[in-house]
Design a protein around this motif. Structure first.
Motif, PDB file in Angstrom:
ATOM      1  N   ASP A 313       0.792  -1.133  -0.020  1.00 24.97           N
ATOM      2  CA  ASP A 313      -0.050  -0.156  -0.146  1.00 24.97           C
ATOM      3  C   ASP A 313       0.872   1.301  -0.159  1.00 24.97           C
ATOM      4  OD1 ASP A 313      -2.420  -1.288   0.031  1.00 24.97           O
ATOM      5  OD2 ASP A 313      -2.237  -1.546   2.217  1.00 24.97           O
ATOM      6  N   GLY A 314       2.225   1.140  -0.150  1.00 24.97           N
ATOM      7  CA  GLY A 314       2.869   2.301  -0.228  1.00 24.97           C
ATOM      8  C   GLY A 314       3.515   2.691  -1.645  1.00 24.97           C
ATOM      9  N   LYS A 315       4.445   3.654  -1.647  1.00 27.29           N
ATOM     10  CA  LYS A 315       4.658   4.287  -3.107  1.00 27.29           C
ATOM     11  C   LYS A 315       5.870   3.568  -3.543  1.00 27.29           C
ATOM     12  CE  LYS A 315       1.974   7.665  -2.602  1.00 27.29           C
ATOM     13  NZ  LYS A 315       0.690   7.997  -3.595  1.00 27.29           N
ATOM     14  N   ASP A 316       6.183   3.280  -4.877  1.00 24.01           N
ATOM     15  CA  ASP A 316       6.989   2.937  -5.453  1.00 24.01           C
ATOM     16  C   ASP A 316       8.184   4.071  -5.770  1.00 24.01           C
ATOM     17  OD1 ASP A 316       6.602   4.490  -7.803  1.00 24.01           O
ATOM     18  OD2 ASP A 316       5.410   2.831  -8.644  1.00 24.01           O
ATOM     19  N   LYS A 317       9.455   3.801  -6.234  1.00 23.22           N
ATOM     20  CA  LYS A 317      10.311   4.849  -6.392  1.00 23.22           C
ATOM     21  C   LYS A 317      10.245   5.904  -7.523  1.00 23.22           C
ATOM     22  CE  LYS A 317      14.054   1.852  -4.534  1.00 23.22           C
ATOM     23  NZ  LYS A 317      15.441   1.151  -4.809  1.00 23.22           N
ATOM     24  N   ARG A 318       9.082   5.832  -8.065  1.00 26.10           N
ATOM     25  CA  ARG A 318       8.432   6.837  -8.897  1.00 26.10           C
ATOM     26  C   ARG A 318       7.528   7.657  -8.175  1.00 26.10           C
ATOM     27  NH1 ARG A 318       9.266   6.530 -15.144  1.00 26.10           N
ATOM     28  NH2 ARG A 318      11.166   5.297 -15.289  1.00 26.10           N
ATOM     29  N   GLY A 319       7.209   7.391  -6.867  1.00 25.35           N
ATOM     30  CA  GLY A 319       6.180   8.130  -6.357  1.00 25.35           C
ATOM     31  C   GLY A 319       4.793   7.602  -6.698  1.00 25.35           C
ATOM     32  N   MET A 351      11.899  -6.118  -9.228  1.00 20.18           N
ATOM     33  CA  MET A 351      12.543  -4.828  -8.858  1.00 20.18           C
ATOM     34  C   MET A 351      12.009  -3.668 -10.021  1.00 20.18           C
ATOM     35  SD  MET A 351      16.495  -3.876 -10.401  1.00 20.18           S
ATOM     36  CE  MET A 351      16.054  -4.052 -11.869  1.00 20.18           C
ATOM     37  N   GLU A 352      11.555  -4.072 -11.089  1.00 18.14           N
ATOM     38  CA  GLU A 352      11.043  -2.918 -12.271  1.00 18.14           C
ATOM     39  C   GLU A 352       9.787  -2.604 -11.409  1.00 18.14           C
ATOM     40  OE1 GLU A 352      11.006  -4.265 -16.289  1.00 18.14           O
ATOM     41  OE2 GLU A 352      11.948  -5.895 -15.761  1.00 18.14           O
ATOM     42  N   VAL A 353       8.808  -3.222 -11.173  1.00 19.20           N
ATOM     43  CA  VAL A 353       7.958  -2.898 -10.316  1.00 19.20           C
ATOM     44  C   VAL A 353       8.342  -1.745  -9.040  1.00 19.20           C
ATOM     45  CG1 VAL A 353       5.836  -3.157  -9.012  1.00 19.20           C
ATOM     46  CG2 VAL A 353       6.379  -4.713 -10.848  1.00 19.20           C
ATOM     47  N   GLU A 354       9.007  -2.185  -8.320  1.00 24.11           N
ATOM     48  CA  GLU A 354       9.686  -1.189  -7.357  1.00 24.11           C
ATOM     49  C   GLU A 354      10.073   0.011  -7.688  1.00 24.11           C
ATOM     50  OE1 GLU A 354      11.164  -4.660  -3.895  1.00 24.11           O
ATOM     51  OE2 GLU A 354      12.421  -4.097  -5.595  1.00 24.11           O
ATOM     52  N   MET A 355      10.748   0.031  -9.025  1.00 24.69           N
ATOM     53  CA  MET A 355      11.374   1.163  -9.370  1.00 24.69           C
ATOM     54  C   MET A 355      10.354   2.080 -10.270  1.00 24.69           C
ATOM     55  SD  MET A 355      14.407   0.928  -8.830  1.00 24.69           S
ATOM     56  CE  MET A 355      14.990   2.547  -9.659  1.00 24.69           C
ATOM     57  N   GLY A 356       8.986   1.389  -9.944  1.00 26.52           N
ATOM     58  CA  GLY A 356       7.714   1.989 -10.814  1.00 26.52           C
ATOM     59  C   GLY A 356       7.663   1.888 -12.262  1.00 26.52           C
ATOM     60  N   HIS A 357       8.086   0.956 -12.973  1.00 28.06           N
ATOM     61  CA  HIS A 357       7.828   0.549 -14.123  1.00 28.06           C
ATOM     62  C   HIS A 357       6.677  -0.027 -14.295  1.00 28.06           C
ATOM     63  CE1 HIS A 357      11.984   2.053 -15.466  1.00 28.06           C
ATOM     64  NE2 HIS A 357      12.367   1.205 -14.790  1.00 28.06           N
ATOM     65  N   THR A 358       5.869   0.283 -15.106  1.00 27.27           N
ATOM     66  CA  THR A 358       4.530  -0.517 -15.199  1.00 27.27           C
ATOM     67  C   THR A 358       4.423  -1.412 -16.713  1.00 27.27           C
ATOM     68  OG1 THR A 358       3.853   1.468 -16.652  1.00 27.27           O
ATOM     69  CG2 THR A 358       3.501   1.670 -14.285  1.00 27.27           C
ATOM     70  N   SER A 359       5.393  -1.789 -17.195  1.00 28.02           N
ATOM     71  CA  SER A 359       5.570  -2.850 -17.993  1.00 28.02           C
ATOM     72  C   SER A 359       7.097  -3.527 -17.899  1.00 28.02           C
ATOM     73  CB  SER A 359       5.089  -2.246 -19.636  1.00 28.02           C
ATOM     74  OG  SER A 359       6.034  -1.404 -19.989  1.00 28.02           O
ATOM     75  N   PRO A 360       6.939  -4.830 -18.480  1.00 30.26           N
ATOM     76  CA  PRO A 360       8.327  -5.441 -18.427  1.00 30.26           C
ATOM     77  C   PRO A 360       9.372  -5.055 -19.392  1.00 30.26           C
ATOM     78  CG  PRO A 360       6.630  -7.045 -19.152  1.00 30.26           C
ATOM     79  CD  PRO A 360       5.895  -5.505 -18.951  1.00 30.26           C
ATOM     80  N   GLY A 361      10.506  -5.429 -19.182  1.00 26.01           N
ATOM     81  CA  GLY A 361      11.681  -5.329 -20.045  1.00 26.01           C
ATOM     82  C   GLY A 361      12.655  -4.070 -20.096  1.00 26.01           C
ATOM     83  N   HIS A 362      12.571  -3.244 -18.766  1.00 24.74           N
ATOM     84  CA  HIS A 362      13.200  -2.253 -18.564  1.00 24.74           C
ATOM     85  C   HIS A 362      14.645  -2.604 -18.074  1.00 24.74           C
ATOM     86  CE1 HIS A 362       9.207   0.253 -18.254  1.00 24.74           C
ATOM     87  NE2 HIS A 362       9.534  -0.455 -19.643  1.00 24.74           N
ATOM     88  N   GLY A 363      14.430  -3.029 -16.636  1.00 18.78           N
ATOM     89  CA  GLY A 363      15.542  -3.534 -16.161  1.00 18.78           C
ATOM     90  C   GLY A 363      16.627  -2.331 -15.686  1.00 18.78           C
ATOM     91  N   ARG A 364      16.194  -1.247 -15.926  1.00 15.47           N
ATOM     92  CA  ARG A 364      17.246  -0.041 -15.605  1.00 15.47           C
ATOM     93  C   ARG A 364      16.416   1.121 -15.270  1.00 15.47           C
ATOM     94  NH1 ARG A 364      18.114  -1.726 -20.501  1.00 15.47           N
ATOM     95  NH2 ARG A 364      17.065   0.127 -21.521  1.00 15.47           N
ATOM     96  N   VAL A 365      17.038   2.189 -14.516  1.00 11.47           N
ATOM     97  CA  VAL A 365      16.488   3.311 -14.041  1.00 11.47           C
ATOM     98  C   VAL A 365      16.019   4.295 -15.384  1.00 11.47           C
ATOM     99  CG1 VAL A 365      16.544   5.548 -12.752  1.00 11.47           C
ATOM    100  CG2 VAL A 365      17.343   3.339 -12.059  1.00 11.47           C
ATOM    101  N   SER A 366      16.928   4.033 -16.128  1.00  8.47           N
ATOM    102  CA  SER A 366      16.842   5.139 -17.447  1.00  8.47           C
ATOM    103  C   SER A 366      16.436   4.305 -18.622  1.00  8.47           C
ATOM    104  CB  SER A 366      18.347   5.744 -17.722  1.00  8.47           C
ATOM    105  OG  SER A 366      18.199   6.543 -18.855  1.00  8.47           O
ATOM    106  N   ASP A 367      15.342   4.812 -19.157  1.00  9.50           N
ATOM    107  CA  ASP A 367      14.684   4.208 -20.380  1.00  9.50           C
ATOM    108  C   ASP A 367      13.863   4.868 -21.036  1.00  9.50           C
ATOM    109  OD1 ASP A 367      13.247   2.529 -22.239  1.00  9.50           O
ATOM    110  OD2 ASP A 367      13.521   0.569 -21.119  1.00  9.50           O
ATOM    111  N   MET A 368      14.503   5.540 -22.355  1.00  8.38           N
ATOM    112  CA  MET A 368      13.816   6.287 -23.200  1.00  8.38           C
ATOM    113  C   MET A 368      12.451   5.885 -23.493  1.00  8.38           C
ATOM    114  SD  MET A 368      14.196   9.288 -23.704  1.00  8.38           S
ATOM    115  CE  MET A 368      13.259  10.727 -24.543  1.00  8.38           C
TER     116      MET A 368
END
Length: 530
Positions: A313-319, A351-368
């Motif tokens: 119920d908390g916030k991910d790393k993107r708020g 980890m991706e969900v924790e970082m705030g990514h809403t779809s798979p395949g990122h794996g990094r903080v930076s992804d254009m």
């Protein structure tokens, strides 16, 4: 005579030191930005012939126009009720007066020293990008929860503008360098800066850099190859931009197309015997899959507690709320939202969900690519529900709408320098809005900001101060000035650039520096610059 020469030499060194401190401070230190202005003023006051320079300045139209921008804010105080806010705003806007006055009336710098200032600026910006990469790669104690966090020294948007200006300075130097080795080094630096804009996920910076590049290519073709080739190049660019827009639209339609087959095969229970919830009133889509079907919140929460230390119920790393990030992530995978689906996620996906990514395949903080998909989702969410979802693009749209309502109520004089915040607070309080209190901000558009404060006439005067000096000083063919001006004007569409210390310093300094200090071709000089 000897004393006069000595005084001139001293003041030249003071002014040069002030300029160096400023261009270093822009990307690295707000403190240096402030100190440098005091140093420049000291050098300006000590320089010989102050009275003569001021008399000449009083007749110099480009300088009067630029200085008039600050005087406009002073006039706006006459019908402001919030004097404290107005004085604070005028303190922020002081660079609009200081830099044109000082840089137009100081003894002229040599061409080599003027170019040297640009080298120092590009080097300082390069160091700022190194700091950002150090933060991104974990070499500092700074926690990176959002890509914006990798720019701890200055706003990430402002840094992207400084990177663009550094690219222009390097490109100009490449065009004028006689030796291949410096050209190679500078070309590598340009490449570094472009890669950094992608790392920073700076849509603003990349859009501006692309626009400036296209305009320069079109202009050069018209000037060097003639009307026919110029027209051909422009038509090709229009075709290319249209194709990109078509691709974006097709990707948008594909991403948010509803998979109707899912609706025909809705399950009632999970593999563990839990009951699925299906909210058919919400047709939100991730990667073609409906989000609000096949949900069992209790099972997701239990499984998430076993897989992650981050509160469900908390916030991910993107708020963003973790549970909704997880919901969207599983939907993008085409999975159901239950215990089994969460337990089958890989550690990288958690980890991706924790970082705030809403779809798979990122794996990094930076992804254009992720940033572009996020923008598409913002647009879709606004079209579906009329809400901004806590994201920047659609928030700006709502800021602009609010600004236009204020302008309609005060079209001729605006609300005044000091009453801008009051006007926004009143508009948000009286008109329906889906913006939470914390997101009820100002225009985030410099043109609207001037219209709100000073009405339509004030906006027109601002536009004149942007364009007229270029023609009065024959700068329309100056690569350095025109690229900067386009960058500044485009940035003002999505940002109220002149409302912060860093933004107003960036604009006021470079505008005056390229107008009055750097001279590339046959240009009109200030009458006191010789």
């Amino acid at each position: 005579m000897q004393s006069g020469i000595s005084r001139s030499a001293i003041t030249e060194k003071i002014i040069l030191a002030g300029l160096v401190l400023l261009v270093v401070g822009l990307p690295l230190s707000r403190f240096l930005m402030s100190v440098s202005q005091f140093v420049l003023i000291a050098g300006w006051l000590l320089a010989p012939g102050l009275g003569a320079r001021l008399r000449a300045a009083a007749k110099f139209v480009p300088l009067l126009l630029l200085g008039g921008l600050f005087l406009l804010h002073l006039a706006g105080m006459l019908y402001s009720s919030d004097i404290a806010y107005g004085l604070k705003d005028m303190r922020i806007k002081l660079p609009l007066l200081i830099f044109p006055l000082v840089l137009a009336t100081i003894p002229p710098l040599s061409a080599s020293r003027g170019k040297g200032i640009l080298w120092v600026f590009a080097a300082a910006t390069f160091i700022s990008t190194l700091v950002s990469y150090a933060v991104l790669w974990g070499f500092t104690s700074i926690q990176v929860e959002n890509i914006r966090d990798i720019s701890p020294l200055i706003s990430h948007i402002r840094l992207s503008l400084l990177v663009c200006c550094s690219i222009y300075a390097l490109a100009w130097a490449i065009m004028h360098s006689r030796y291949w080795l410096p050209r190679v080094v500078m070309a590598l630096a340009v490449g570094w800066f472009v890669v950094f804009l992608f790392t920073l996920e700076s849509l603003t910076g990349l859009i501006i850099l692309t626009a400036v590049t296209l305009i320069c290519v079109a202009y050069t073709t018209f000037r060097k190859a003639g009307m026919i080739w110029g027209s051909f190049v422009v038509m090709f660019m229009v075709f290319a931009m249209g194709s990109v827009a078509k691709i974006f639209q097709a990707q948008y339609n594909e991403s948010f197309k509803v998979n109707v087959e899912e609706l025909a095969h809705l399950a009632d229970t999970t593999a563990r015997g839990g009951v699925y919830t299906h909210d058919l009133n919400r047709m939100d889509v991730e990667n073609g899959n409906l989000v609000f079907i096949h949900m069992n919140w209790l099972e997701m929460e239990q499984a998430w507690g076993e897989r992650s230390t981050m509160a469900f119920d908390g916030k991910d790393k993107r708020g963003q709320e973790v549970r909704f990030t997880l919901l969207r992530f599983l939907s993008a995978k085409g999975a159901r939202k239950d215990y089994q689906a969460v337990m089958q996620m890989t550690p990288d996906e958690i980890m991706e969900v924790e970082m705030g990514h809403t779809s798979p395949g990122h794996g990094r903080v930076s992804d254009m690519g992720a940033r572009i998909r996020e923008v598409m989702w913002e647009i879709h969410n606004y079209r579906m529900h009329g809400t901004h979802g806590g994201h920047s693009v659609m928030q700006r749209w709502m800021f602009w709408q609010t600004s236009l309502e204020i302008i309609k109520s005060h079209p001729w004089t605006g609300v005044g320098t000091g009453d801008v915040m009051q006007a926004y607070e009143h508009q948000y309080a009286t008109a329906p809005t889906t913006l939470e209190k914390r997101w009820q901000l100002r225009s985030h558009n410099q043109y609207l900001a001037f219209a709100v404060a000073f009405g339509i006439p004030g906006l027109l005067f601002f536009l004149i101060t942007l364009i007229a000096p270029m023609f009065l000083l024959s700068k329309q063919h100056s690569f350095m000035y025109v690229t900067f001006l386009i960058t500044a004007m485009l940035s003002m569409i999505a940002e109220d650039t002149l409302e912060t210390q860093a933004g107003v310093t960036f604009y006021a300094f470079f505008n005056a520096f390229y107008l009055f200090v750097i001279r590339e071709e046959t240009e009109v000089s200030a009458p006191f610059a010789e």
